[in-house]
Motif scaffolding. Structure first.
Motif, PDB file in Angstrom:
ATOM      1  N   ILE A   4       0.854  -1.189   0.000  1.00  0.00           N
ATOM      2  CA  ILE A   4       0.000   0.000   0.000  1.00  0.00           C
ATOM      3  C   ILE A   4       0.891   1.240   0.000  1.00  0.00           C
ATOM      4  O   ILE A   4       1.826   1.336   0.792  1.00  0.00           O
ATOM      5  N   LYS A   5       0.580   2.142  -0.917  1.00  0.00           N
ATOM      6  CA  LYS A   5       1.425   3.336  -1.043  1.00  0.00           C
ATOM      7  C   LYS A   5       0.591   4.606  -1.041  1.00  0.00           C
ATOM      8  O   LYS A   5      -0.397   4.691  -1.773  1.00  0.00           O
ATOM      9  N   ASN A   6       0.983   5.554  -0.208  1.00  0.00           N
ATOM     10  CA  ASN A   6       0.414   6.903  -0.189  1.00  0.00           C
ATOM     11  C   ASN A   6      -1.119   6.903  -0.230  1.00  0.00           C
ATOM     12  O   ASN A   6      -1.722   7.554  -1.073  1.00  0.00           O
ATOM     13  N   LEU A   7      -1.715   6.140   0.691  1.00  0.00           N
ATOM     14  CA  LEU A   7      -3.168   5.960   0.671  1.00  0.00           C
ATOM     15  C   LEU A   7      -3.890   7.051   1.476  1.00  0.00           C
ATOM     16  O   LEU A   7      -3.562   7.291   2.638  1.00  0.00           O
ATOM     17  N   LYS A  18      -4.105   9.273   5.981  1.00  0.00           N
ATOM     18  CA  LYS A  18      -3.330  10.373   5.388  1.00  0.00           C
ATOM     19  C   LYS A  18      -1.974   9.849   4.970  1.00  0.00           C
ATOM     20  O   LYS A  18      -1.084   9.718   5.785  1.00  0.00           O
ATOM     21  N   SER A  19      -1.863   9.517   3.740  1.00  0.00           N
ATOM     22  CA  SER A  19      -0.599   9.015   3.193  1.00  0.00           C
ATOM     23  C   SER A  19      -0.085   7.805   3.972  1.00  0.00           C
ATOM     24  O   SER A  19       1.003   7.829   4.549  1.00  0.00           O
ATOM     25  N   LEU A  20      -0.872   6.744   3.956  1.00  0.00           N
ATOM     26  CA  LEU A  20      -0.491   5.517   4.643  1.00  0.00           C
ATOM     27  C   LEU A  20       0.315   4.599   3.716  1.00  0.00           C
ATOM     28  O   LEU A  20      -0.053   4.397   2.563  1.00  0.00           O
ATOM     29  N   TYR A  21       1.414   4.108   4.236  1.00  0.00           N
ATOM     30  CA  TYR A  21       2.237   3.123   3.528  1.00  0.00           C
ATOM     31  C   TYR A  21       2.281   1.851   4.362  1.00  0.00           C
ATOM     32  O   TYR A  21       2.450   1.917   5.572  1.00  0.00           O
ATOM     33  N   LEU A  22       2.128   0.702   3.729  1.00  0.00           N
ATOM     34  CA  LEU A  22       2.192  -0.566   4.472  1.00  0.00           C
ATOM     35  C   LEU A  22       2.481  -1.714   3.512  1.00  0.00           C
ATOM     36  O   LEU A  22       1.900  -1.791   2.432  1.00  0.00           O
TER      37      LEU A  22
END
Ligand SMILES: Nc1ncnc2c1ncn2[C@@H]1O[C@H](COP(=O)(O)OP(=O)(O)OP(=O)(O)O)[C@@H](O)[C@H]1O
Ligand SMILES: [Mg+2]
Length: 245
Positions: A4-7, A18-22
């Motif tokens: 997951i990028k920049n979600l 807000k801009s979640l990365y995982l």
């Protein structure tokens, strides 16, 4: 692997992510903790395409589901089993029909084969012989286990659990934790477990990630999380230590 990028995800003026990365690695069991309302359930729903983000990428293996059409997303969703926060069983269907719902839709199996798979999944969650019961006749813990049997029935690669132990007594909760561990060992699935139960997190997690202020604030192995000085992690740890027998 899921990446997951920049979600970004909001509901009206409520900016939840807000801009979640995982990254979720194959074969691991990732636990996501976070306080109520932090967006844990929303994140799981985004991963299976039940919600759409405003921005970002969600890679399921080599496909980005953001921007995909309904049918395409539906196909990818078949790789997932989902255990809902409330067991979400259909009250008018028997246990067997609840467990068989997705597999009957997806696979073109004979009735015998379907029944045998249902029996196998019920045995896995220690509910053998319960085929003809209705959800109303089951305890909360049993309903959760039926939910797990339903999620595994279609041989998913990924299983997402939304608060699998919430609202259960310690013994029943431990039972569910052990089931999640057994799933990983025996079926080699990749699991994502959302919880605010730190005992559960430490029991089932290979890795623990904290969702805070719309992003993954910290992540680490259970042993690393135990030593972490982050104030939000400390809050979870204090609750856990106070409840420990
Ligand atoms: N369909 C929706 N429409 C509007 N707002 C929503 C919707 N779904 C979730 N929200 C909001 O998004 C935020 C995050 O909700 P979410 O259900 O993901 O929290 P959570 O971390 O799972 O909390 P809990 O631990 O209580 O289950 C909340 O403020 C919630 O009100
Ligand atoms: Mg939730």
């Amino acid at each position: 692997m899921i990446e997951i990028k920049n979600l970004w995800k909001s509901f009206n003026s409520n900016q939840v992510l807000k801009s979640l990365y995982l990254t979720i690695n194959d074969g691991e069991s990732l636990v996501i903790i976070g306080k109520s309302g932090s967006g844990k359930s929303v994140l799981l729903k985004l991963i299976i395409g039940l919600l759409k983000p405003e921005m970002g990428e969600i890679w399921i293996e080599d496909e980005n589901i953001v921007g995909m059409g309904f049918r395409e997303v539906q196909k990818i969703r078949r790789r997932f089993g989902f255990v809902f926060q409330a067991a979400a069983l259909f009250d008018s269907l028997t246990v067997a029909d609840n467990v068989g719902l997705a597999l009957r839709k997806i696979f073109d199996w004979s009735e015998n084969k379907a029944r045998s798979r249902i029996r196998e999944c019920l045995a896995f969650v220690d509910l053998q012989g319960m085929e003809n019961k209705y959800p109303a006749e089951l305890s909360g813990g049993m309903k959760k286990r039926v939910g797990i049997a339903r999620a595994i029935a279609t041989y998913p690669r990924y299983i997402l659990f939304d608060e699998p132990t919430t609202g259960l007594d310690p013994e029943t909760a431990e039972n569910i934790n052990q089931l999640i561990v057994k799933l990983k060992k025996e079926m080699e699935v990749t699991s994502v477990v959302v919880t605010h139960d730190m005992h559960s997190a430490f029991t089932v997690g290979d890795r623990i990630a904290l969702l805070y202020d719309g992003k993954i604030e910290v992540e680490g192995k259970p042993a690393e999380i135990r030593r972490m000085n982050h104030p939000e992690i400390q809050k979870f740890l204090i609750g856990y230590l106070l409840n420990k027998k």
